[in-house]
Design an enzyme around this catalytic site. Sequence first.
Site, PDB file in Angstrom:
ATOM      1  N   ASP A  54     -88.858  23.060 -77.814  1.00 19.49           N
ATOM      2  CA  ASP A  54     -89.246  24.474 -77.876  1.00 19.49           C
ATOM      3  C   ASP A  54     -90.477  24.699 -78.750  1.00 19.49           C
ATOM      4  OD1 ASP A  54     -86.996  24.887 -76.381  1.00 19.49           O
ATOM      5  OD2 ASP A  54     -85.767  25.561 -78.069  1.00 19.49           O
TER       6      ASP A  54
HETATM    7  N1  LIG Z   1     -84.584  25.619 -87.638  1.00 24.62           N
HETATM    8  C1  LIG Z   1     -83.512  26.359 -87.532  1.00 24.62           C
HETATM    9  O1  LIG Z   1     -83.037  26.929 -88.506  1.00 24.62           O
HETATM   10  C2  LIG Z   1     -82.812  26.499 -86.225  1.00 24.62           C
HETATM   11  C3  LIG Z   1     -81.434  26.774 -86.191  1.00 24.62           C
HETATM   12  C4  LIG Z   1     -80.820  26.877 -84.940  1.00 24.62           C
HETATM   13  C5  LIG Z   1     -81.588  26.733 -83.779  1.00 24.62           C
HETATM   14  N2  LIG Z   1     -82.917  26.482 -83.862  1.00 24.62           N
HETATM   15  C6  LIG Z   1     -83.680  26.353 -82.630  1.00 24.62           C
HETATM   16  O2  LIG Z   1     -83.775  24.981 -82.291  1.00 24.62           O
HETATM   17  C7  LIG Z   1     -85.027  24.740 -81.662  1.00 24.62           C
HETATM   18  C8  LIG Z   1     -85.744  23.702 -82.447  1.00 24.62           C
HETATM   19  O3  LIG Z   1     -86.799  23.149 -81.718  1.00 24.62           O
HETATM   20  P1  LIG Z   1     -86.938  21.600 -81.565  1.00 24.62           P
HETATM   21  O4  LIG Z   1     -88.187  21.372 -80.821  1.00 24.62           O
HETATM   22  O5  LIG Z   1     -86.772  20.940 -82.875  1.00 24.62           O
HETATM   23  O6  LIG Z   1     -85.683  21.159 -80.739  1.00 24.62           O
HETATM   24  P2  LIG Z   1     -85.276  21.519 -79.245  1.00 24.62           P
HETATM   25  O7  LIG Z   1     -86.223  22.461 -78.652  1.00 24.62           O
HETATM   26  O8  LIG Z   1     -83.836  21.871 -79.297  1.00 24.62           O
HETATM   27  O9  LIG Z   1     -85.485  20.139 -78.491  1.00 24.62           O
HETATM   28  C9  LIG Z   1     -84.917  18.991 -78.941  1.00 24.62           C
HETATM   29  C10 LIG Z   1     -85.144  17.949 -77.886  1.00 24.62           C
HETATM   30  O10 LIG Z   1     -84.758  16.704 -78.414  1.00 24.62           O
HETATM   31  C11 LIG Z   1     -84.297  15.899 -77.361  1.00 24.62           C
HETATM   32  N3  LIG Z   1     -83.326  14.949 -77.895  1.00 24.62           N
HETATM   33  C12 LIG Z   1     -82.036  15.156 -78.244  1.00 24.62           C
HETATM   34  N4  LIG Z   1     -81.478  14.026 -78.684  1.00 24.62           N
HETATM   35  C13 LIG Z   1     -82.435  13.084 -78.608  1.00 24.62           C
HETATM   36  C14 LIG Z   1     -82.454  11.703 -78.924  1.00 24.62           C
HETATM   37  N5  LIG Z   1     -81.368  11.070 -79.399  1.00 24.62           N
HETATM   38  N6  LIG Z   1     -83.613  11.014 -78.741  1.00 24.62           N
HETATM   39  C15 LIG Z   1     -84.703  11.642 -78.252  1.00 24.62           C
HETATM   40  N7  LIG Z   1     -84.731  12.942 -77.922  1.00 24.62           N
HETATM   41  C16 LIG Z   1     -83.597  13.652 -78.116  1.00 24.62           C
HETATM   42  C17 LIG Z   1     -83.682  16.829 -76.357  1.00 24.62           C
HETATM   43  O11 LIG Z   1     -84.089  16.425 -75.063  1.00 24.62           O
HETATM   44  P3  LIG Z   1     -83.164  15.402 -74.243  1.00 24.62           P
HETATM   45  O12 LIG Z   1     -81.799  15.997 -74.207  1.00 24.62           O
HETATM   46  O13 LIG Z   1     -83.856  15.295 -72.958  1.00 24.62           O
HETATM   47  O14 LIG Z   1     -83.211  14.128 -75.009  1.00 24.62           O
HETATM   48  C18 LIG Z   1     -84.295  18.189 -76.680  1.00 24.62           C
HETATM   49  O15 LIG Z   1     -85.085  18.681 -75.648  1.00 24.62           O
HETATM   50  C19 LIG Z   1     -85.762  26.048 -81.611  1.00 24.62           C
HETATM   51  O16 LIG Z   1     -85.533  26.665 -80.411  1.00 24.62           O
HETATM   52  C20 LIG Z   1     -85.101  26.797 -82.744  1.00 24.62           C
HETATM   53  O17 LIG Z   1     -85.169  28.174 -82.614  1.00 24.62           O
HETATM   54  C21 LIG Z   1     -83.531  26.330 -85.052  1.00 24.62           C
END
Ligand SMILES: NC(=O)c1ccc[n+]([C@@H]2O[C@H](COP(=O)([O-])OP(=O)(O)OC[C@H]3O[C@@H](n4cnc5c(N)ncnc54)[C@H](OP(=O)(O)O)[C@@H]3O)[C@@H](O)[C@H]2O)c1
Lengths: 378, 378, 460, 460, 90, 90
Positions: free
Chosen positions: C387
Site C-alpha cells: 500500500d
Molecule cells: N503502521 C500502522 O500503524 C498500521 C496499523 C495497521 C494497519 N496498517 C496498514 O498496513 C499497511 C502497511 O503497508 P505495507 O506496505 O507495509 O504493507 P501491506 O500493504 O499490507 O503489504 C504487505 C505485503 O507484504 C507481502 N508479504 C506478506 N508476507 C510476506 C513474506 N513473508 N515475504 C514477502 N512478502 C510478504 C504481502 O504480499 P503477499 O501476500 O503477496 O506476499 C503484502 O502485499 C497500510 O495500508 C497501513 O495503513 C498500518
Amino acid sequence: MIIAIPKEYNNGENRVAATPQSVKEYIQSGLEVWIESGAGEKSFYSNQDYIDAGAKLISSSEELFTNSDILIKVDPPTLDESRILKNNSIFVSLFQTVKHKNIIEIFLDKKITAFSMHLIPRTTLAQKMDALSSQSNIAGYMAVLMGATHLPVYMPLLMTAAGTIPPAKVLVLGAGVAGLQAIATSNRLGAQVEAFDVRPEVKEQVESLGAKFIEVAQDTPDGVGEGGYAKETSDEYKQKQQLLIKEKISKSNLVITTALIPGKPAPVLISKDVVDVMKPGAVIMDLAAENGGNCELTEIDQTINYNGVIIDGTANIPGKMPFHASQLYGKNIASLITYFLIAGKPVIDLEDEIISGSIFTHEGQITHQPTIDFFDRG
Amino acid sequence: MIIAIPKEYNNGENRVAATPQSVKEYIQSGLEVWIESGAGEKSFYSNQDYIDAGAKLISSSEELFTNSDILIKVDPPTLDESRILKNNSIFVSLFQTVKHKNIIEIFLDKKITAFSMHLIPRTTLAQKMDALSSQSNIAGYMAVLMGATHLPVYMPLLMTAAGTIPPAKVLVLGAGVAGLQAIATSNRLGAQVEAFDVRPEVKEQVESLGAKFIEVAQDTPDGVGEGGYAKETSDEYKQKQQLLIKEKISKSNLVITTALIPGKPAPVLISKDVVDVMKPGAVIMDLAAENGGNCELTEIDQTINYNGVIIDGTANIPGKMPFHASQLYGKNIASLITYFLIAGKPVIDLEDEIISGSIFTHEGQITHQPTIDFFDRG
Amino acid sequence: MDKYVNLFYVIAAIFFILGIKKLSHPKTARSGNALAAFGMFIAIISTLVTYTALDYLYIFAGILIGSIIGVIFAQKVEMTAMPQMVAIFNGFGGGASSLVASAEFLSSPDSTYFIVCISVFIGSLTFTGSFVAFGKLQGFISGKPITFKGQQILNALLVLVALLLIIAPNLVFDSNIHSGNLSAFFVVIILALLLGIGLTIPIGGADMPVVISLLNSYSGVAAASTGFVLMNNGLIISGALVGASGLILTNIMCKGMNRSLANVIFGAVGSEQDSTSGSDGKQINIKSYSTEETAMILDAAEKVIVVPGYGLAVAQAQHAVREIADFLENKGKTVLYAIHPVAGRMPGHMNVLLAEANISYDKLKDLDEINPEFEDCDVAMVLGANDVVNPAARHDTSSPIYGMPILNVDKSRTVMINKRTMNPGFAGIQNELFGYDNSIMVFGDAKDMLTDLLKDLKEL
Amino acid sequence: MDKYVNLFYVIAAIFFILGIKKLSHPKTARSGNALAAFGMFIAIISTLVTYTALDYLYIFAGILIGSIIGVIFAQKVEMTAMPQMVAIFNGFGGGASSLVASAEFLSSPDSTYFIVCISVFIGSLTFTGSFVAFGKLQGFISGKPITFKGQQILNALLVLVALLLIIAPNLVFDSNIHSGNLSAFFVVIILALLLGIGLTIPIGGADMPVVISLLNSYSGVAAASTGFVLMNNGLIISGALVGASGLILTNIMCKGMNRSLANVIFGAVGSEQDSTSGSDGKQINIKSYSTEETAMILDAAEKVIVVPGYGLAVAQAQHAVREIADFLENKGKTVLYAIHPVAGRMPGHMNVLLAEANISYDKLKDLDEINPEFEDCDVAMVLGANDVVNPAARHDTSSPIYGMPILNVDKSRTVMINKRTMNPGFAGIQNELFGYDNSIMVFGDAKDMLTDLLKDLKEL
Amino acid sequence: MEIINVLTVFILAIFVGIEIITKVPPTLHTPLMSGSNAISGIAVVGAIIATKIDGSISTFLGLTAVILATINVVGGFMVTDRMLKMFKRK
Amino acid sequence: MEIINVLTVFILAIFVGIEIITKVPPTLHTPLMSGSNAISGIAVVGAIIATKIDGSISTFLGLTAVILATINVVGGFMVTDRMLKMFKRK
Ligand SMILES: NC(=O)c1ccc[n+]([C@@H]2O[C@H](COP(=O)([O-])OP(=O)(O)OC[C@H]3O[C@@H](n4cnc5c(N)ncnc54)[C@H](OP(=O)(O)O)[C@@H]3O)[C@@H](O)[C@H]2O)c1
Ligand SMILES: NC(=O)c1ccc[n+]([C@@H]2O[C@H](COP(=O)([O-])OP(=O)(O)OC[C@H]3O[C@@H](n4cnc5c(N)ncnc54)[C@H](OP(=O)(O)O)[C@@H]3O)[C@@H](O)[C@H]2O)c1
Ligand SMILES: NC(=O)c1ccc[n+]([C@@H]2O[C@H](COP(=O)([O-])OP(=O)(O)OC[C@H]3O[C@@H](n4cnc5c(N)ncnc54)[C@H](O)[C@@H]3O)[C@@H](O)[C@H]2O)c1
Ligand SMILES: NC(=O)c1ccc[n+]([C@@H]2O[C@H](COP(=O)([O-])OP(=O)(O)OC[C@H]3O[C@@H](n4cnc5c(N)ncnc54)[C@H](O)[C@@H]3O)[C@@H](O)[C@H]2O)c1
C-alpha cells in the site's frame, strides 16, 4: 475563524491538544489561534513557545470556550464547559459517546458539530489523524516500562557469576496497536513474550514482531466486527479462553492487557481466582482500566498489591509521556482540521468517509449510528 | 555453628541476605540456619520457603543477633544491633567503613570478624562473591527503566503517520558495571547512547556495547587508581570535563550518573548551573546519591523537579528489584562464606587475597588499610 | 593440403577457446569476442593461402556478399531483437555446414555416406529450427506453443526414419549403393528440415532463447561433422568446442529458469509471462525475475533504497536485509532505507524491525527525506511493502488511499518488488506499480528470496 | 604399432580426465581415483597387447617388482608421512620418463636429440628435486631453508648451460653430431640432477607440499616429452593433462597460503610454525590456521559450540557469528553457545551481545549446562574469549584464577581460538590452551575473521 | 590412423568445450551464445574448400555456403560486439 | 603431418588440464596431487615399449624404468585411496 486550545484540568492529564508546531499549521491555514495560558506547561511547552508560534495567550478558560469557532481538546469537556460553548461551533476531542450522554444532549441543543478522535476510521488514509493509534502506541510502550519497574525481577536473560537469571515471561492479552507495541518493547528488553487476541489475523502480526501467539482452539472465527474492531465473543469461546489464559497467566511475570470493545465495557479476561494462582511478585498492567479493566480486581488509577500481585490500573498512560503524546495528538487533530478546512473555512462533507465517520453531532442531529442505537436503547 | 539472617528494617530495603536456595547451601556446608520471620517477605520469599529449605524460623531479631556465630545482612547493622552481637562472631554485610566509625569501634571491642561485601577484590576469581557487581548491574538496568518512565519522550526512533520521533539521547557518566549495564539497557530500548569515564580503558568496553565514548582530551592518563578504581582527578582535568559534560548534558534527554570513588564522597559531575541549561523534561538518574550524588542538586531518596528537570536520587535502586537482587546477593554472600568454611568451621586465612581484602576487623584489629588511614586521620 | 594449415587451425582454435572463456566474464567479454573473431580471421586466411586450386572469384564474391549482408543485419537490428538475429545467423551457419557436406558428397559420392548424412541432417535441422525460432520471436509465427495430438510421436518417427536411412540406406532404397545412397541422402535432408520445424514449433516464445542456444550447439556439431567429411582439423576442433560449450550454456540457461532441458524441449508448456487480473478486473502485465537476474541488476547499481513493509516483518527477514546491505555497501554502493509512516501494522513497526538487525539510525529516512532521493536511485528494493508504494494514491481519485503521501519508488531507475503472490496488502487494493515498465517482481518469502539473492550476489 | 592402440590411449585419457575432475570434489574423490587407476590399466594392457616384440620377461619382472615395492610403500607409510611418500613416487615417475627417453636415445641416436634432452632434463630434475623434498619432510635433511650466497645465480647458470647444450650441443662439444650429442646428453643429465637439488634445497619444509605439487606437474611434462620421443599419444595426452592440472593445483595451493608461486620458489623464506613466548617465559607452540582450513574443519563437524568472550563484543561481531551459525545449522549441524558467567566486562555482557543478533535463548547454555557437552563436541569456537577458557584454573594452583570454574573447551575434538594477537586477557595471564594439541589459532579481528570464514564455508 | 587422430582431437576439443564455461551471469547468456554461434561459422572454411570440388552443383553449393557462413561469421561477431558495448558502465 | 597432429593433441590436452580443476578444497590438495602424480606414471607405457628397443643398455634402462614407473603407478593410486578413505565420515 478562531481555533482555541484550553488547558486540560483533568487529574493526571498532562497533554495538550496543540503544540507550537501545530499552532503554526493552523495559522498557515488561515485560522486565528487562541491558547490558554499554561496549557502546554505539563507537556513541557512554555507559553513563550506558543506566542513565538503566533498564538494569542488567553488567561481565562471561559473566554476561549465562549468565543472560539473551533475548540480542540484532549479530554471531553465538563458539563459546565460544554454549556458555554459557542453555538454552531466545532468541537474536537477524544470522546467516548456512550459515556457522556448529557454532554451530547447539550451539543445537540447548541447545534455543535462535534468530532471524536475515538471515531476516526482505521483506514490507511486516515492514519495521520488516528489518535487512538498514536496514543495506544504510547500506552503499549509505557506499560512495559512501568511494568518492568514494578517487577522484582529482571526482564532479560543474564548469565552471571552469581547465577543465571531466566528471562521474564511477558503475556500480552489483546494485540491491537497498544498490545503490539507492548510486545515489541518487551522483546527489546529481552523478555519472553507471548500474546493473544480474539482476532485470528493478529497471529501473523504478533509473529512479525518475533513473539509467540497463543491460540484458543475455536470452531467459528467470529471474533471480528466491523472496521477491524473485536466483537464481544461467544460464551463457549470465553470459557476456553479463560482456561488457557489462566494457565499462561499463572506462569507469567508481567501481564499486559489491552482488550477493548468499542462502545462497551472492556471484557474481563482475568478474574479474581486467576489472580489467586499468580506468582507473588507478578505484575498486571491493565490498559483497559478506563473502560472497566480487563482484570476483575483493577481499580482505576490505583496500583494495588493483591497477595503479592501488583495490579496497575493507571487510566491515562499516554499522559505520563506528555511531550510526545501531545506532539502526536496535536498532529493528529491538526491533520483532521486541515482536512476539512477549505480556504480557512470548515466545510463539513458528510459524504466523506473520514468526516462522517468521526463526527457524532451535527446541526442538532446525532450522526453516529452506534450512538443513535445507544440513545434509542435509553 | 549458627548462621543467622535477620530481617532488614531500613527504609526502602526490600532485600534479604539469603534466599531459600542459599539456605540449602549453608545447610549442606554443615551450618545451622536461623532466619527471622518475615525476612524474605518483601523479596517475595515466604517463611514457608525458608522452612522448606531447612531454616529455623525465629521471631525475635534480638535472639538472632545474640546467638549466631555468623550473622549475614544486607545493610550495615544499627548501633543497637551491633552492641548485641555475640563476641568473636563473624559479621558480613555491605559496609562502607568510612561511614560507620562507631560501629567499627564496637566490632573491635567485641573482636568481631567483620567482612564488607563492598571490599571484595575485583578479580576474576572473586567474581562470584562480587556483590558490588551484581547489585550495580541491577542499579544500571533499573535506572534506565525508571529514567525512561520519568521521561516525557520516547526512547526509540519511531517514524509514524503523526510524524517522526527522534531517538532519546542518553548520556551515561561513569561506565563501571552500573554504567555499562545502563548503556546496554538504553541501547536495547533504542536510544542514542553516549558515555564517559575517567578511566581510558573503558572506551573499548563502552564501544563493545555499541555506544559512543566521549573523550576528554587529556595529557596524562592519571585517572586510574589501584584495583581498577578511579582516583580523584586533577583540577585541570575536572575543568575540561565540566565543559564537555555541560555541552553534552544540555542536549541529553536522560543522564545517568554512576561515578564513585571508593572511600570518598562521589565526585560532582553536574553542578547547578549545568542543570540550568538542560532542556525541560530532561531526567537525571543519580546512582551516586547514597554517596552524596554526582549532581549538585540531588537529594537522597527524593525525586525533585528543578525547572522542569527531573532529578531522581533514589539511593537503594537494587532494593526496587528485590527478588533477583536478593537472589544474587544471597549467592554472593554464600560464595564468600563457603569459601572460608572448612568442614563447617570458618578458617580465616589472612594470607588469602580475597579474605584479607574483604575483612576489615579481626580479633580486635582493623585489617583494612584505607580504614586504618581513615581512623588515623581522625 | 599443406601440413602447416593444421597448425594454424590449432592456433585459431586456441583463440576460440580463450575467446569463449573470456566471453563468460562480464569484464573481459568484449575482448573475448574480439579474440574469437581474430581466430576466425586466422583460420580463413590460412585456408585461402594453403589450399590450392580454389575458385577465388566465387570465394571472394561469396565473402563480399556475405559480409555486406552480415554487416547490414548486425547494424540495423534493434537491441530488443538480438535473440532473433542470433537465431538467423545460426540458421545460416547450420545451412552452410550442410551445403558443404552435400557438395562434397555430390561431387565424390564415395566420401563416407554416413558422416555426410550426419552433417547434413544436423545442419538442415538447425537451419529450419533456427528460422522457426526467429519467426516466433519476431512475431511472424505465434509465440504461443503450437501443439497438436501426436506431435511427439511424429517427431520421433521422423528421427527414426532418418536414422534408419543414415545407417542402412540400402535396406530402404535401391540396393545399388551409389544411387541408393543418393536417394536416401535427399530424403534425409527433407526429414531433417521437417524435424527442425517440428521440434521448435511446440515451444513457447519465452523459452526461445534456450532453444536458440541448443540449436547453436547443434550448428557446432554440424560444423564438426563437416570437418570429418573434409578431414579438416579446424572444423572439427571449433565445431566440437561450440557443440560442447553450447550444450553447457543451454544447461546453465535452463537451470536459471529452474527447468530441465527436457522440460523445455518436450514440455510444450513454454508459458508466457504471467499476467494477473486484479479484483477490479484490470489486467497488469508483470515481469517476474529470478534472484540471479536481480543480483545482476543490483550489481550494476550505485544507489539502492530499501523499502521495508509489513511482509518483511512477517518473514522476519530483517537480518537478511542487513546482510545484503552490508554486502552492497562493501562494494561501495549507497544503501538507504525508506520508512513510510504507516508501513507495518503498528506505528514504528519498521523501526523496531530494523533496530533488531542493528541498522544504523542515520540510514533510516522518513518519507519527506527520502522521496527526492528516488530520482537518482538505481534500484528501489520494495520488500513486502504494498500500500505504501501504490501510485494510485497520487493520481487515482477513486482509490481509497487517494491523497496519502506514498514513497515514490517508481521514480527510480528500477523498482524491484518482492512479495509472495499478487495478493493485495492491508488496504485490499490492487497495485498498478507492479506492472510499470521499470518494475520487476521477484516472488517468494522475503527471507528466502533475500538469502538466495545474497548467494547469487556473492557468486557474480 | 597397431592404429587401434591410440584409440585405447584416448579412452584411457578420458578416464584420466574424469578421474582428475572427480578427485577435486570431496564426495567423488575416491571414485575419481579408481577411474584414473582403471584408465591406467587400459593403457598398460592395450600397450602390452598391441606392441609386438616386447621383452615380456623383463616387463613382467619389472611390473611385479615395482608393484610389490609400491604396495609395501603404500601400506606401510604413516598417514602423517603421506606428502613425502608422494614426493618419492613422483621422483620415480620422473626418473622413469628420463630413463625411457635415454634408452630410446642410446639405442637409436638419430631420434630427435632436442626432444630427448628436454625429456631427460625435466625427468632428472624431477627425480632429484623430489628426493630432496622427501628428505626435508622426513627429516633426513634440515627442514629449514638451506641458503648460501649466489645460490640463485648458480641455479640460473645451470639452467642456461643446460639450455645451451640442448639447443646447440655442437657449439660446445665435438662437431661430430653423434658423439657430440652423446657427450652433451650426459652433461645435461648431470646438470638436471644438480638443478633439482639446487632448486629444492633453499625452500623451507612448510612450503614443501607446494614444491611437490610443482614437481608433479614437471613429471607430467617429462612424460609428455617422452611421448614426443616415442610419438605416443597416450603419453602425450596424459602427460599434458598432469602437467597442466598440476600447475593449476600448485597455483591454488599458493593462493591458499596467500603467496605467489615465485615467492615460494625463490622466496627462501619458508618460515616454520610460529612460536611465542609468554611473559613468564614459558614457550607455547601454536598452530596458526587460515580461515580456509578452518572452514574445512567446521564443514566436517557435527556439533559446534561457540564460546563468546569480550573480544567478540569489542569486534561487534555478533551478527557475523549468527550468520556462521545459521549457515552451519542449515547444513544440519548443531550449534550451541557456551556463556561463561564472567565473560565480557559486565554481568550478562554476552547475553546482551547475542540478544542483539537475535540468537535464540534456548541455544545459550550456562557453564553447568554446557560443560558436559564439550566431551562430544567436534569444534569449540572460542571467539575473543581468554580467561574463561584457561585450563590453568583447573590445575595450576599458582594461577591467580585457580579454582574458578572454566569452560572445558579443551575436551572437544578441536578447539578453534580466534583473537588478534597472543596478548593475555583481563586477568593478564598466559593461556596454555593455545598450545594444546587439539587447539588451532585463527588470528584476526573477530568480525573480519568470521566474515572470511563464512565466505570460505560457502565456497567449499 | 588418420581417423583415430582426428577422433582424438575431436574428443579432446569436446572436453575443452565442456570445461571452459562453468558459470555465466545471466546478462552474458545471449552474447556468449551469439559469440560462440559466430565461431560455428567456421563452416566458412569448409565452404571455401568446397569451391575447389569440381562439378557445377558443388561450386554453386560452395558459393551459397560461403555466403551463408560469412553472414554467420561477420554478423555474429558484430552483433555480439554491439550487445557487449551496451553493458559498459557509463 | 604426424608431428602437427601430435602437437594439436598436446595443446588440447593442456587446455583440458587447465580447465578441469578450478576449485579444490584444501583437504583434497594432497590426494589430488597424489592421484595425478600416479597418472604421470603413464611413463610405464613408454618403459614397456622401451624394452623392445634393442641393445642391452636400453633393455636395462627399460627394466629399471618399468620398475620405477610401476612403483609410481601402483603406490600412487593406493596411497591416494588410503588418504581418501580417511575422509569418509563415520
Ligand atoms: N503502521 C500502522 O500503524 C498500521 C496499523 C495497521 C494497519 N496498517 C496498514 O498496513 C499497511 C502497511 O503497508 P505495507 O506496505 O507495509 O504493507 P501491506 O500493504 O499490507 O503489504 C504487505 C505485503 O507484504 C507481502 N508479504 C506478506 N508476507 C510476506 C513474506 N513473508 N515475504 C514477502 N512478502 C510478504 C504481502 O504480499 P503477499 O501476500 O503477496 O506476499 C503484502 O502485499 C497500510 O495500508 C497501513 O495503513 C498500518
Ligand atoms: N563479566 C564481568 O562482569 C566482568 C567485569 C570486568 C572484568 N571481567 C573479567 O574479564 C574477563 C572476561 O573473560 P573473557 O574471556 O570474556 O575476556 P578476556 O579474558 O579479557 O579475553 C578477551 C580476549 O579477546 C581478544 N580480543 C579483543 N578484541 C578482539 C577482537 N576485536 N577480535 C578478536 N579478539 C579480540 C583479546 O585478545 P587479543 O588482544 O589478542 O585480540 C583477549 O585476549 C575475565 O577475566 C573477567 O573476570 C568480567
Ligand atoms: N489502517 C491503519 O493503518 C490502522 C492503524 C491502526 C489500527 N488499525 C486497526 O484498528 C484495529 C483496532 O486496533 P486497536 O489497537 O485500536 O484495538 P482496540 O484498542 O480496540 O482493541 C485492542 C485489541 O483487543 C482485542 N480484543 C478484544 N476483545 C478481546 C478479548 N476478549 N480477548 C483478547 N483480545 C481482545 C482486539 O481484537 C484488539 O486487537 C486493528 O484491526 C488495527 O489493525 C488500522
Ligand atoms: N574482575 C572482574 O571480573 C570485575 C568485575 C566487576 C568489576 N570489575 C572492575 O571493577 C572496577 C570498578 O567497577 P565499579 O562499577 O564497581 O566502579 P565504581 O562503582 O567504583 O565507579 C563507577 C565508575 O565511575 C567512574 N568514575 C569515577 N570518577 C569519575 C569521574 N570523575 N568522572 C567520570 N567517571 C568517573 C569510575 O572510573 C568507574 O568506572 C572496574 O575496573 C571493573 O572492570 C572487575
